[in-house]
Scaffold this motif. Structure first.
Motif, short mmCIF file in Angstrom:
data_model
loop_
_atom_site.label_atom_id
_atom_site.label_comp_id
_atom_site.label_asym_id
_atom_site.label_seq_id
_atom_site.Cartn_x
_atom_site.Cartn_y
_atom_site.Cartn_z
N ALA B 39 0.83 -1.21 0.00
CA ALA B 39 0.00 0.00 0.00
C ALA B 39 0.87 1.26 0.00
O ALA B 39 0.55 2.25 -0.67
CB ALA B 39 -0.94 -0.01 1.21
N VAL B 40 1.95 1.24 0.76
CA VAL B 40 2.86 2.39 0.83
C VAL B 40 3.51 2.62 -0.54
O VAL B 40 3.53 3.76 -1.04
CB VAL B 40 3.93 2.17 1.93
N TYR B 41 4.02 1.57 -1.14
CA TYR B 41 4.64 1.72 -2.47
C TYR B 41 3.59 2.17 -3.50
O TYR B 41 3.88 3.01 -4.36
CB TYR B 41 5.30 0.41 -2.92
N HIS B 42 2.39 1.62 -3.40
CA HIS B 42 1.31 2.02 -4.32
C HIS B 42 1.02 3.52 -4.18
O HIS B 42 0.91 4.24 -5.17
CB HIS B 42 0.05 1.21 -3.98
N ALA B 43 0.92 3.97 -2.94
CA ALA B 43 0.58 5.38 -2.68
C ALA B 43 1.69 6.32 -3.15
O ALA B 43 1.42 7.46 -3.55
CB ALA B 43 0.31 5.59 -1.19
N VAL B 44 2.92 5.86 -3.10
CA VAL B 44 4.05 6.75 -3.37
C VAL B 44 4.57 6.64 -4.81
O VAL B 44 4.89 7.65 -5.43
CB VAL B 44 5.21 6.46 -2.39
N MET B 45 4.65 5.42 -5.32
CA MET B 45 5.39 5.21 -6.57
C MET B 45 4.54 5.30 -7.84
O MET B 45 5.06 5.16 -8.94
CB MET B 45 6.12 3.86 -6.53
N LEU B 46 3.23 5.55 -7.67
CA LEU B 46 2.36 5.64 -8.86
C LEU B 46 2.75 6.78 -9.78
O LEU B 46 2.38 6.79 -10.94
CB LEU B 46 0.91 5.84 -8.42
N GLY B 47 3.40 7.76 -9.25
CA GLY B 47 3.78 8.89 -10.09
C GLY B 47 3.17 10.17 -9.59
O GLY B 47 3.14 10.43 -8.39
N GLY B 48 2.66 10.98 -10.50
CA GLY B 48 2.21 12.30 -10.12
C GLY B 48 3.21 13.31 -10.64
O GLY B 48 4.29 12.94 -11.14
N ASP B 97 -12.89 8.57 -3.47
CA ASP B 97 -12.41 8.50 -4.85
C ASP B 97 -11.91 7.09 -5.16
O ASP B 97 -11.26 6.46 -4.34
CB ASP B 97 -11.27 9.51 -5.07
N LEU B 98 -12.25 6.64 -6.35
CA LEU B 98 -11.86 5.29 -6.76
C LEU B 98 -10.64 5.30 -7.67
O LEU B 98 -9.99 4.27 -7.87
CB LEU B 98 -13.03 4.60 -7.50
N LEU B 99 -10.35 6.47 -8.22
CA LEU B 99 -9.33 6.57 -9.25
C LEU B 99 -8.38 7.71 -8.93
O LEU B 99 -8.81 8.80 -8.55
CB LEU B 99 -10.04 6.86 -10.58
N ARG B 100 -7.10 7.46 -9.06
CA ARG B 100 -6.09 8.51 -8.88
C ARG B 100 -4.95 8.22 -9.85
O ARG B 100 -4.45 7.11 -9.88
CB ARG B 100 -5.64 8.54 -7.43
N ARG B 101 -4.58 9.22 -10.65
CA ARG B 101 -3.53 9.02 -11.65
C ARG B 101 -3.83 7.81 -12.55
O ARG B 101 -2.95 7.02 -12.88
CB ARG B 101 -2.16 8.85 -10.96
N LEU B 241 -6.73 14.59 -17.06
CA LEU B 241 -6.51 14.90 -15.64
C LEU B 241 -6.13 13.65 -14.85
O LEU B 241 -5.48 13.74 -13.82
CB LEU B 241 -7.80 15.52 -15.08
N GLY B 242 -6.56 12.47 -15.34
CA GLY B 242 -6.26 11.22 -14.62
C GLY B 242 -7.09 11.06 -13.37
O GLY B 242 -6.90 10.16 -12.58
N LYS B 243 -7.98 12.02 -13.13
CA LYS B 243 -8.96 11.87 -12.05
C LYS B 243 -10.28 12.42 -12.56
O LYS B 243 -10.31 13.01 -13.64
CB LYS B 243 -8.50 12.59 -10.77
N THR B 244 -11.34 12.20 -11.82
CA THR B 244 -12.64 12.61 -12.31
C THR B 244 -12.76 14.13 -12.37
O THR B 244 -12.66 14.80 -11.35
CB THR B 244 -13.74 12.03 -11.39
N ALA B 245 -12.93 14.69 -13.59
CA ALA B 245 -13.07 16.14 -13.73
C ALA B 245 -14.46 16.58 -13.31
O ALA B 245 -15.40 15.80 -13.28
CB ALA B 245 -12.81 16.55 -15.18
N GLY B 246 -14.57 17.86 -12.98
CA GLY B 246 -15.86 18.43 -12.61
C GLY B 246 -16.34 18.02 -11.23
O GLY B 246 -17.45 18.30 -10.84
N LYS B 247 -15.46 17.35 -10.47
CA LYS B 247 -15.86 16.89 -9.13
C LYS B 247 -16.17 18.03 -8.17
O LYS B 247 -17.03 17.90 -7.31
CB LYS B 247 -14.76 16.01 -8.53
N ASP B 248 -15.42 19.13 -8.33
CA ASP B 248 -15.64 20.26 -7.44
C ASP B 248 -17.05 20.81 -7.59
O ASP B 248 -17.72 21.11 -6.61
CB ASP B 248 -14.63 21.38 -7.73
N GLN B 249 -17.47 20.91 -8.87
CA GLN B 249 -18.82 21.42 -9.12
C GLN B 249 -19.87 20.48 -8.54
O GLN B 249 -20.83 20.91 -7.92
CB GLN B 249 -19.03 21.59 -10.63
#
Lengths: 302, 302
Positions: B39-48, B97-101, B241-249
């Protein structure tokens, strides 16, 4: 058991009063928006035994007055880490506990997202406090000492999380005593040792030969604390414990009584305490507060 | 816009390569039990985008080679804090959120309790790394500098959590620009400023007059980053964006475009960037990497 002890309950009560005051001073120094503020105060000020701060004070009592502010900050910081871990442990995705110290848990009182964020900020607040000038009456503490405290606390906090994961992984499994000890040295032992070592580097300025003896004391007392916790989970009433008793058995958790039987577990707790007392012999009368707290921990009913 | 810029995308790509390597080295230095490790490697090494580490490197580029290990540790530490905040933000009790990057979020991949604990340990690992000897090739960095870095990072992390709470409280409300700016200076600005200031205290050793200029730069670029984020949430496609756009609205969040209109928000982002560039003038050519990153942030599409 050493003869150099004050009445254990008095010693702890006095430490509890001191830390309660210092925790409040520390929390009041932060600007926190509501409802976070309410949740943070709820998580911290409800009470509890305050064993970790008491251990800080007791180590400092060996050399009264040396770097006193650094000891007070360490006591607050280690308790905030402990409180963060409880707030997160109680969350629905973890133990889903509704009651802690006879009160609604943080997420019951403030909602899940606020309890999560309260735990999160308690961790960073702990490191802020360690490096701050809080309680500093006169000269600043040497940066290398404070940095050592940061290292000790951060490492112990990481170990605590690893221990929680190992504990969850061991549920429903029959683990060996070696595995169980490794879990507890991380899950609870590391932070208890950290309380002792953060005070030790402050009062002995990181150089004294007292450090190895106090490290041994911390390791013994940290493990003894967990063995005693497992025993109390079986023998104590829910009312006395302030949390739901018998939860470990319900969750099919590996415990010392389950592994070695209740009587053997009690004997083991006693043995660990004797090891702890032995580590204090060279300090003589100056370690009477540490002795008292060790006595309290062995005889506690909750 | 300054003329002292390298090609922005190259500069960032190079920084991303460096931090990816250092993050891996740092994570590999820890013993982590499964499934926490995954989980730690997943959270950190996915990129961004790795904006915060890139800002550390860019500040260090003003005085190449000074306390280089402390800069590298700061870059890793600030990114770990950012990754912890994302793992916790994505949790069901938060943004769910289900999706990130473009990948499953940490709790989707590893379960909620493990994602919670991964976020928790990423925070303490960040402070462990700051105070460690990681990447230290020769002489140790002065403890007072490292302690300043600890203070900067801890304070920014606390502010980030406060900003998240203020942001949640402002949902569904029409807030003023002043209130919105206060939210964002805490929620995202504080950690971006911290990246800059942690590198600044290392390379200028906490005494140089460069510090106030870099602080101004950090404040402007931190706020600009958030304004740009709000704009992108409206104009960008989910795919880019790699994440769900328009979420703020959808969440009825207060944003700059909602407050002042899209075109005005764009003009404001440009104004904040101009302020940021102005803070760098006195550094001349030595700040070309910082300039490049500022250009990238203004022109980014995701």
């Amino acid at each position: 058991m050493s003869s150099f002890t004050d009445a254990p309950s008095n010693v702890l009560a006095e430490a509890q009063e001191r830390i309660q005051q210092d925790l409040l001073t520390a929390l009041d120094a932060f600007f926190l928006p509501e409802p976070l503020k309410g949740a943070v105060y709820h998580a911290v000020m409800l009470g509890g035994k305050r064993v970790r701060p008491a251990l800080c004070y007791a180590v400092a009592d060996i050399r009264p007055g040396v770097n006193a502010a650094a000891v007070r900050r360490a006591a607050v910081a280690v308790e905030l880490i402990h409180c963060y871990s409880l707030a997160h442990d109680d969350l629905p995705c973890m133990d889903n506990d509704l009651l802690r110290r006879g009160q609604p848990t943080c997420h019951v009182a403030f909602g899940e997202s606020t309890a999560l964020l309260a735990g999160d900020i308690l961790q960073s607040m702990a490191f802020e406090i360690l490096g701050s000038r809080l309680f500093d009456q006169s000269t600043a503490v040497d940066a290398s000492i404070v940095l050592k405290q940061v290292q000790i606390l951060a490492t112990a906090t990481s170990k605590m999380v690893c221990g929680q994961v190992m504990d969850l992984q061991a549920e429903g499994q029959h683990v060996s005593q070696e595995v169980l000890e490794n879990i507890h040295r991380n899950k609870t032992g590391a932070l208890i040792s950290a309380a002792i070592m953060m005070a030790a580097v402050a009062v002995f300025e990181g150089t004294d030969q007292a450090i190895p003896e106090l490290r041994k004391f911390g390791q013994s007392i940290g493990l003894a604390f967990q063995v005693q916790d497992d025993i109390l989970d079986i023998v104590a009433e829910t009312e006395v414990l302030g949390k739901t008793a018998g939860k470990d058995q319900q969750a099919d958790k590996s415990t010392y009584p389950a592994l070695m039987g209740l009587e053997q577990a009690k004997a083991y707790a006693k043995e660990l305490h004797d090891q702890a007392f032995a580590s204090l012999v060279s300090f003589g009368d100056s370690a009477r507060m540490l002795n008292s707290i060790a006595v309290f921990l062995l005889s506690r009913k909750s």
